[in-house]
Design an enzyme around this catalytic site. Structure first.
Site, mmCIF file in Angstrom:
data_model
loop_
_atom_site.group_PDB
_atom_site.id
_atom_site.type_symbol
_atom_site.label_atom_id
_atom_site.label_comp_id
_atom_site.label_asym_id
_atom_site.label_seq_id
_atom_site.Cartn_x
_atom_site.Cartn_y
_atom_site.Cartn_z
ATOM 1 N N ALA A 66 90.196 29.648 55.156
ATOM 2 C CA ALA A 66 90.414 28.853 56.359
ATOM 3 C C ALA A 66 89.087 28.627 57.070
ATOM 4 O O ALA A 66 88.160 29.422 56.943
ATOM 5 C CB ALA A 66 91.382 29.588 57.279
ATOM 6 N N GLY A 109 91.973 32.146 52.373
ATOM 7 C CA GLY A 109 92.846 31.027 52.010
ATOM 8 C C GLY A 109 92.458 30.396 50.681
ATOM 9 O O GLY A 109 93.301 29.795 50.005
ATOM 10 N N GLU A 112 94.170 32.456 48.272
ATOM 11 C CA GLU A 112 95.600 32.139 48.364
ATOM 12 C C GLU A 112 95.906 30.808 47.666
ATOM 13 O O GLU A 112 96.932 30.667 46.997
ATOM 14 C CB GLU A 112 96.029 32.098 49.840
ATOM 15 N N GLU A 132 89.728 38.485 55.546
ATOM 16 C CA GLU A 132 90.295 38.225 56.871
ATOM 17 C C GLU A 132 90.204 39.415 57.813
ATOM 18 O O GLU A 132 90.000 39.280 59.010
ATOM 19 C CB GLU A 132 91.772 37.794 56.747
HETATM 20 N N1 CO8 Z 1 84.885 28.670 57.645
HETATM 21 C C1 CO8 Z 1 83.966 27.887 58.214
HETATM 22 N N2 CO8 Z 1 82.683 27.784 57.791
HETATM 23 C C2 CO8 Z 1 82.341 28.512 56.718
HETATM 24 C C3 CO8 Z 1 83.254 29.352 56.058
HETATM 25 C C4 CO8 Z 1 84.587 29.403 56.568
HETATM 26 N N3 CO8 Z 1 85.577 30.159 55.981
HETATM 27 N N4 CO8 Z 1 82.629 29.973 55.034
HETATM 28 C C5 CO8 Z 1 81.342 29.517 55.060
HETATM 29 N N5 CO8 Z 1 81.172 28.639 56.076
HETATM 30 C C6 CO8 Z 1 79.960 27.934 56.446
HETATM 31 C C7 CO8 Z 1 78.946 28.879 57.103
HETATM 32 O O1 CO8 Z 1 79.251 29.064 58.460
HETATM 33 C C8 CO8 Z 1 77.657 28.135 56.854
HETATM 34 O O2 CO8 Z 1 77.573 27.091 57.793
HETATM 35 P P1 CO8 Z 1 76.151 26.785 58.541
HETATM 36 O O3 CO8 Z 1 75.256 26.281 57.446
HETATM 37 O O4 CO8 Z 1 76.506 25.732 59.551
HETATM 38 O O5 CO8 Z 1 75.681 28.061 59.120
HETATM 39 C C9 CO8 Z 1 77.882 27.486 55.489
HETATM 40 O O6 CO8 Z 1 79.298 27.474 55.289
HETATM 41 C C10 CO8 Z 1 77.271 28.269 54.366
HETATM 42 O O7 CO8 Z 1 77.696 29.622 54.490
HETATM 43 P P2 CO8 Z 1 76.716 30.857 54.261
HETATM 44 O O8 CO8 Z 1 75.355 30.518 54.752
HETATM 45 O O9 CO8 Z 1 77.375 32.060 54.822
HETATM 46 O O10 CO8 Z 1 76.706 30.859 52.666
HETATM 47 P P3 CO8 Z 1 76.588 32.084 51.664
HETATM 48 O O11 CO8 Z 1 76.551 31.460 50.315
HETATM 49 O O12 CO8 Z 1 75.492 32.994 52.085
HETATM 50 O O13 CO8 Z 1 77.968 32.917 51.865
HETATM 51 C C11 CO8 Z 1 80.361 33.162 51.976
HETATM 52 C C12 CO8 Z 1 79.163 32.324 51.462
HETATM 53 C C13 CO8 Z 1 80.376 34.543 51.307
HETATM 54 C C14 CO8 Z 1 81.600 32.361 51.589
HETATM 55 C C15 CO8 Z 1 80.242 33.363 53.503
HETATM 56 O O14 CO8 Z 1 79.987 32.104 54.094
HETATM 57 C C16 CO8 Z 1 81.482 33.915 54.126
HETATM 58 O O15 CO8 Z 1 81.682 35.130 54.112
HETATM 59 N N6 CO8 Z 1 82.360 33.054 54.682
HETATM 60 C C17 CO8 Z 1 83.571 33.477 55.345
HETATM 61 C C18 CO8 Z 1 84.672 33.747 54.356
HETATM 62 C C19 CO8 Z 1 85.933 34.190 55.055
HETATM 63 O O16 CO8 Z 1 85.931 35.064 55.890
HETATM 64 N N7 CO8 Z 1 87.073 33.588 54.671
HETATM 65 C C20 CO8 Z 1 88.366 33.897 55.224
HETATM 66 C C21 CO8 Z 1 88.701 32.978 56.334
HETATM 67 S S1 CO8 Z 1 90.262 33.361 57.110
HETATM 68 C C22 CO8 Z 1 91.454 32.786 56.031
HETATM 69 O O17 CO8 Z 1 91.164 32.237 55.008
HETATM 70 C C23 CO8 Z 1 92.925 32.910 56.307
HETATM 71 C C24 CO8 Z 1 93.196 32.810 57.759
HETATM 72 C C25 CO8 Z 1 94.675 32.863 57.947
HETATM 73 C C26 CO8 Z 1 94.934 33.634 59.210
HETATM 74 C C27 CO8 Z 1 96.359 33.826 59.367
HETATM 75 C C28 CO8 Z 1 96.604 34.518 60.701
HETATM 76 C C29 CO8 Z 1 96.147 35.916 60.806
#
Ligand code: CO8
Length: 256
Positions: A66, A109, A112, A132
């Site tokens: 997400a 997600g 998922e 998450e």
């Molecule tokens: N959402 C928004 N932006 C994201 C996300 C994300 N999930 N993942 C990466 N980005 C963005 C970063 O913010 C970054 O943007 P910017 O250049 O503007 O700073 C860009 O993508 C590149 O990211 P990184 O520099 O971090 O790239 P890396 O290659 O170093 O790392 C990762 C990649 C490992 C994917 C890292 O970005 C990360 O950990 N992302 C978050 C992953 C995460 O936590 N996902 C789970 C989200 S929650 C979900 O899916 C379910 C929610 C449902 C909730 C239900 C209720 C409780």
């Protein structure tokens, strides 16, 4: 029907490819992306020429889950909003074969989404996880229920409570996917598989999907009796399959 968030293309006569296309955000499922993905699947559902769909991302990320940057407004209840729920429902109820080609991150997600696909191919750089908990949330788009059914309780608890990622080999050995491939082979393998499936009777393939998914949803006595009831179906494709076998030729299935 490509958009700002996805690229849609036909690969041969019966296979549709949907590529998530927000590389700058690691293909995170923003609400527009989720909406566009659901719309593309609804279109593929309606289009009788489409017999299988492949979903992929890019080499860095299948999908990072997400979009966390949309989380500012509304807290956790925001994730239950109608448009999100409707989009996930469309993905869940898609009745044609859905094949995932996963390179790089499939997190939250994104994992998922991969779990909703019927067949998953993993590139050697794939990393799966449920991060998450690190933002004080949980895999609330089906993950807490589907992962235990797929990989068991203790592995699910470990992944979800720690947010640790697993690599492609581990993911395949746990049942998340069928095969680990060199990154450049993941999508071709998924497309070849989709083309192979598209040669089969779409009626039989849809039945298989329905019946296998039943095994996750219903108690065994109920799903076995429903499987028995499905034996009542008849199709021209089945007649064609039998005739082709006897005549030692390749069957031509029309989906009737
Ligand atoms: N959402 C928004 N932006 C994201 C996300 C994300 N999930 N993942 C990466 N980005 C963005 C970063 O913010 C970054 O943007 P910017 O250049 O503007 O700073 C860009 O993508 C590149 O990211 P990184 O520099 O971090 O790239 P890396 O290659 O170093 O790392 C990762 C990649 C490992 C994917 C890292 O970005 C990360 O950990 N992302 C978050 C992953 C995460 O936590 N996902 C789970 C989200 S929650 C979900 O899916 C379910 C929610 C449902 C909730 C239900 C209720 C409780």
């Amino acid at each position: 029907m490509s958009s700002d968030t996805i690229v849609v293309a036909d690969e041969g006569a019966h296979v549709r490819l949907i590529r998530l296309a927000r590389p700058h955000a690691r293909n995170a499922l923003s609400r527009p992306l989720l909406r566009d993905l659901a719309a593309a699947l609804a279109e593929a559902q309606r289009d009788e020429t489409v017999r299988a769909v492949v979903i992929t991302g890019d080499d860095v990320a299948f999908c990072a889950g997400a979009d966390i940057k949309e989380m500012d407004d509304g807290g956790i209840p925001m994730w239950g909003q109608k448009d999100r729920m409707t989009a996930w429902k469309t993905i869940e109820t898609f009745s044609k074969p859905l094949i995932a080609a996963v390179n790089g991150y499939a997190l939250g997600g994104g994992c998922e989404l991969a779990m909703l696909c019927d067949i998953v191919f993993l590139g050697a750089n794939a990393k799966l996880g449920f991060p998450e908990v690190r933002i004080a949330a949980f895999p609330g788009d089906g993950g807490t229920q589907r992962a235990p059914r797929l990989i068991g309780k203790t592995r699910s608890m470990w992944m979800m409570m720690t947010g640790e990622q697993i690599d492609a080999e581990t993911a395949v050995s746990w049942g998340f996917g069928v095969e680990v491939l060199p990154v450049e082979r993941t999508l071709p393998r998924a497309l070849e598989t989709a083309a192979r499936i598209a040669e089969m009777s779409p009626i039989a393939v849809a039945m298989i999907k329905q019946e296998v998914l039943m095994s996750f949803e219903k108690p065994l006595d109920e799903s076995l009796s429903l499987e028995r009831k499905l034996l009542l179906w008849q199709s021209e494709d089945h007649d064609e399959g039998i005739a082709a076998f006897k005549q030692k030729r390749k069957p031509v299935y029309k989906g009737r």
